[in-house]
Write a protein that holds these residues in place. Sequence first.
Motif, PDB file in Angstrom:
ATOM      1  N   SER A 106      -1.266 -22.976  60.791  1.00  0.00           N
ATOM      2  CA  SER A 106      -2.416 -23.741  60.302  1.00  0.00           C
ATOM      3  C   SER A 106      -3.135 -22.989  59.183  1.00  0.00           C
ATOM      4  CB  SER A 106      -3.382 -24.054  61.448  1.00  0.00           C
ATOM      5  OG  SER A 106      -3.862 -22.871  62.050  1.00  0.00           O
ATOM      6  N   ALA A 107      -3.164 -21.663  59.259  1.00  0.00           N
ATOM      7  CA  ALA A 107      -3.766 -20.882  58.181  1.00  0.00           C
ATOM      8  C   ALA A 107      -2.962 -21.033  56.893  1.00  0.00           C
ATOM      9  CB  ALA A 107      -3.862 -19.411  58.580  1.00  0.00           C
TER      10      ALA A 107
ATOM     11  N   LEU B 197     -11.123 -18.632  60.251  1.00  0.00           N
ATOM     12  CA  LEU B 197      -9.896 -18.636  61.052  1.00  0.00           C
ATOM     13  C   LEU B 197      -9.267 -17.253  61.059  1.00  0.00           C
ATOM     14  CD1 LEU B 197      -7.879 -20.422  62.649  1.00  0.00           C
ATOM     15  CD2 LEU B 197      -6.659 -20.737  60.501  1.00  0.00           C
ATOM     16  N   ARG B 198      -9.243 -16.610  59.907  1.00  0.00           N
ATOM     17  CA  ARG B 198      -8.666 -15.263  59.832  1.00  0.00           C
ATOM     18  C   ARG B 198      -9.491 -14.270  60.639  1.00  0.00           C
ATOM     19  NH1 ARG B 198      -6.917 -15.032  53.492  1.00  0.00           N
ATOM     20  NH2 ARG B 198      -5.007 -16.232  53.756  1.00  0.00           N
TER      21      ARG B 198
ATOM     22  N   ARG C  50      -9.161 -15.873  64.730  1.00  0.00           N
ATOM     23  CA  ARG C  50      -7.970 -16.228  65.493  1.00  0.00           C
ATOM     24  C   ARG C  50      -6.645 -15.817  64.862  1.00  0.00           C
ATOM     25  NH1 ARG C  50     -10.346 -22.013  66.914  1.00  0.00           N
ATOM     26  NH2 ARG C  50     -11.679 -21.360  68.615  1.00  0.00           N
ATOM     27  N   MET C  51      -6.653 -15.035  63.821  1.00  0.00           N
ATOM     28  CA  MET C  51      -5.380 -14.703  63.176  1.00  0.00           C
ATOM     29  C   MET C  51      -4.519 -13.771  64.023  1.00  0.00           C
ATOM     30  SD  MET C  51      -4.586 -16.395  60.642  1.00  0.00           S
ATOM     31  CE  MET C  51      -3.246 -15.534  59.867  1.00  0.00           C
TER      32      MET C  51
ATOM     33  N   GLN D 269      -3.698 -14.444  66.908  1.00  0.00           N
ATOM     34  CA  GLN D 269      -2.904 -15.346  67.740  1.00  0.00           C
ATOM     35  C   GLN D 269      -1.853 -16.045  66.865  1.00  0.00           C
ATOM     36  OE1 GLN D 269      -5.892 -17.915  69.365  1.00  0.00           O
ATOM     37  NE2 GLN D 269      -6.714 -16.340  70.722  1.00  0.00           N
TER      38      GLN D 269
ATOM     39  N   GLU E  28      -0.076 -18.671  67.087  1.00  0.00           N
ATOM     40  CA  GLU E  28      -0.087 -20.134  66.951  1.00  0.00           C
ATOM     41  C   GLU E  28      -1.004 -20.620  65.828  1.00  0.00           C
ATOM     42  OE1 GLU E  28      -2.861 -19.199  70.499  1.00  0.00           O
ATOM     43  OE2 GLU E  28      -0.871 -18.574  69.875  1.00  0.00           O
ATOM     44  N   PHE E  29      -1.871 -19.771  65.322  1.00  0.00           N
ATOM     45  CA  PHE E  29      -2.777 -20.151  64.246  1.00  0.00           C
ATOM     46  C   PHE E  29      -2.253 -19.760  62.866  1.00  0.00           C
ATOM     47  CE2 PHE E  29      -5.647 -20.087  67.896  1.00  0.00           C
ATOM     48  CZ  PHE E  29      -6.202 -21.344  67.779  1.00  0.00           C
ATOM     49  N   HIS E  30      -1.141 -19.058  62.807  1.00  0.00           N
ATOM     50  CA  HIS E  30      -0.593 -18.632  61.517  1.00  0.00           C
ATOM     51  C   HIS E  30      -0.171 -19.822  60.667  1.00  0.00           C
ATOM     52  CE1 HIS E  30       0.472 -14.248  62.860  1.00  0.00           C
ATOM     53  NE2 HIS E  30      -0.787 -14.567  63.097  1.00  0.00           N
TER      54      HIS E  30
END
Length: 145
Positions: free
Chosen positions: A104-105, A91-92, A95-96, A98, A100-102
């Motif tokens: 969920s991370a 994920l990092r 998509r990090m 973006q 909107e993914f912070h």
Amino acid sequence: MAQVEGRAETESTVKNAWQMKAMDANRYATKKTIAQGMLDIALLTANASQLKYILQVGEQHQFYKLMLILISLSIVMQILSGILSLSLSLLRDCRMHQPEFHQSANVINHVRTGFAFFTTMVNLFISAFDSRLPPIQGDILNDVN
């Protein structure tokens, strides 16, 4: 002219020192990650060895069922923690950038930390109920008398 050259040299030295600090932080993080991975592998190997011992001894072990459950739970939590770490890493990487993914991370990171904590607690109980440990010195003296 000498002042300008001296100033440029000082700025260059400061810039190089800053770059070295940034590289040192990255190097530290890399070493820490490698050490953590090695400790995870060591714990998984120790749990596999304990599971083998418990299965060989069988019902003769005083805490057979408890140990079997705790060791199996520890191994499962370690595997889940590894999967979460891998998904967090992917994920990092992907998509990090973006926003909107912070969130969920962060959730994945907190859940993985929780798994690590509970794995530690389970292994503490495994150590407490492990009968392969040598007896306490006082018990040896009591057996002699």
